[in-house]
Design an enzyme around this catalytic site. Structure first.
Site, mmCIF file in Angstrom:
data_model
loop_
_atom_site.group_PDB
_atom_site.id
_atom_site.type_symbol
_atom_site.label_atom_id
_atom_site.label_comp_id
_atom_site.label_asym_id
_atom_site.label_seq_id
_atom_site.Cartn_x
_atom_site.Cartn_y
_atom_site.Cartn_z
ATOM 1 N N VAL A 293 5.647 -9.882 -27.283
ATOM 2 C CA VAL A 293 6.329 -8.918 -28.149
ATOM 3 C C VAL A 293 5.280 -7.963 -28.694
ATOM 4 O O VAL A 293 4.271 -8.391 -29.257
ATOM 5 C CB VAL A 293 7.064 -9.609 -29.314
ATOM 6 C CG1 VAL A 293 7.642 -8.574 -30.284
ATOM 7 C CG2 VAL A 293 8.160 -10.533 -28.797
ATOM 8 N N GLU A 294 5.516 -6.661 -28.514
ATOM 9 C CA GLU A 294 4.622 -5.613 -29.012
ATOM 10 C C GLU A 294 5.377 -4.766 -30.033
ATOM 11 O O GLU A 294 6.359 -4.092 -29.695
ATOM 12 C CB GLU A 294 4.151 -4.720 -27.862
ATOM 13 C CG GLU A 294 3.289 -5.416 -26.821
ATOM 14 C CD GLU A 294 1.799 -5.304 -27.104
ATOM 15 O OE1 GLU A 294 1.428 -4.596 -28.075
ATOM 16 O OE2 GLU A 294 1.025 -5.908 -26.351
ATOM 17 N N LEU A 295 4.930 -4.793 -31.280
ATOM 18 C CA LEU A 295 5.511 -3.955 -32.324
ATOM 19 C C LEU A 295 4.771 -2.622 -32.350
ATOM 20 O O LEU A 295 3.545 -2.589 -32.396
ATOM 21 C CB LEU A 295 5.383 -4.639 -33.690
ATOM 22 C CG LEU A 295 6.030 -6.017 -33.810
ATOM 23 C CD1 LEU A 295 5.684 -6.643 -35.163
ATOM 24 C CD2 LEU A 295 7.537 -5.913 -33.637
#
Length: 363
Positions: A293-295
């Site tokens: 997951v990349e914010l």
């Protein structure tokens, strides 16, 4: 599986807000100033750019507060130390047979997932109602909360190792921890200290689900869509990952996608590589449903949204694992998630505030 309903997301978000206000200082309560991705963070109190994140000392205190407020339902311990002697904290809750493991902040200047983990621990660990007890009887969740405390302290991506001459990293500075999870390399032979800590904990815990939280620059979908992307996700892409592990990872990806979009996020596929040392691939090779997951590094006024949406994804995935809902998801839906678009003008400036550079497409 359908995305979360508006009512379900609103209820979950309200629960997270209530959890944040229970028991003291948390970086993202509803009434707090926004948190931002820092420059160098000192133990004396942050980077001087407005509201700050938890320092390493504050993180230790906050985890102990959560442990105390949970009456032992959340258990916190150090599973190792960084090269500069800082503890690497590991929080667990639940006693169930389905095991999930989350990792935050392998890259020291990608901090928002750590703040999300604190919210998720409160939401899942403090409640003593029948539903909360039932969930914790079905899962065991372990979270490596800030895997790279030295990088956080120094405000950079790598660990701290002045003697490093790495294949992945920067000579004289440190190793890029998220390139050193290759299953073929034993922890005792791993030059990246913190990656070896994660490898050992993974082997001891044996999670069926593994999610790794990072940050990226700023991107948008190309016209005519044009929306700014707030989150990107990706499952293993190494060719040697088994079909079963890949299927399970895509099911996790769809559920995480739906949780984020239900919370108002705009989600894309991340353009990551196939290298076996990347955690997303390495733990898929070991058989886990592994997800990245990349914010996105959004402007400061939107960072509380980023923290809360990620916390919602953490809590919702735990609930889905407890209920068995993941098995009913069509993994082909993951492939329909649109690819990440081009970087936005000024995206490199956002990256300088904490996220990976806009050109970095390898987790």
């Amino acid at each position: 599986m359908r995305p979360l309903s508006f009512q379900a997301v609103r209820s979950l978000a309200a629960g997270l807000a209530a959890a944040a206000l229970t028991g003291g200082a948390l970086a993202a309560p509803a009434a707090a100033a926004p948190v931002h991705a820092p420059g160098p963070v000192t133990e004396q109190g942050g980077s001087g750019q407005g509201a700050r994140l938890h320092t390493n000392t504050e993180l230790a205190r906050e985890l102990k507060r959560i442990e105390h407020a949970s009456h032992g339902r959340v258990r916190v311990r150090s599973i190792g130390t960084s090269n500069q002697g800082r503890p690497i904290w590991y929080a667990t809750l639940g006693t169930g047979p389905t095991r999930l493991m989350y990792v935050t902040q392998q890259h020291g200047n990608e901090p928002l997932g750590t703040e999300s983990a604190l919210l998720a621990l409160r939401s899942l660990g403090l409640g003593d109602d029948r539903e909360s007890r039932a969930l914790r009887s079905k899962i065991t969740l372990g979270i490596v909360v800030r895997a790279n405390p030295d990088g956080h302290h120094h405000g950079w991506r790598y660990n701290y190792d002045p003697g490093a001459d790495p294949e992945y990293g920067e000579p004289g500075k440190g190793y890029d921890i998220n390139r050193y999870h290759d299953p073929a390399v034993a922890p005792d032979d791993n030059p990246a200290t913190e990656a070896a800590v994660i490898q050992r904990q993974y082997a001891a815990f044996r999670p069926s689900i593994m999610v790794d939280y990072h940050m990226q620059g700023r991107y948008a979908f190309p016209p005519p869509d044009g929306r700014e992307i707030t989150t990107s996700i990706l499952w293993p892409t190494n060719d040697d990952v088994s079909a079963g592990a890949l299927r399970a990872a895509k099911q996790v990806g769809v559920r995480v996608h739906d949780a984020f979009t239900g919370a108002g996020a705009v989600v894309s596929q991340y353009p990551g590589g196939s290298y076996e040392g990347i955690a997303r691939n390495a733990y898929g090779l070991r058989g886990s449903a592994s997800l990245l997951v990349e914010l996105s590094a959004l402007p400061q006024e939107r960072e509380n949204f980023q923290i809360r949406s990620a916390a919602i994804s953490m809590v919702d995935l735990a609930r889905a694992a407890a209920s068995g809902a993941l098995a009913g998801i069509d993994p082909a839906r993951a492939d329909a998630i649109p690819p990440r678009g081009p970087s936005l003008p000024g995206g490199s400036a956002a990256a300088a505030r904490g996220a990976a550079p806009a050109h970095d497409a390898a987790d």
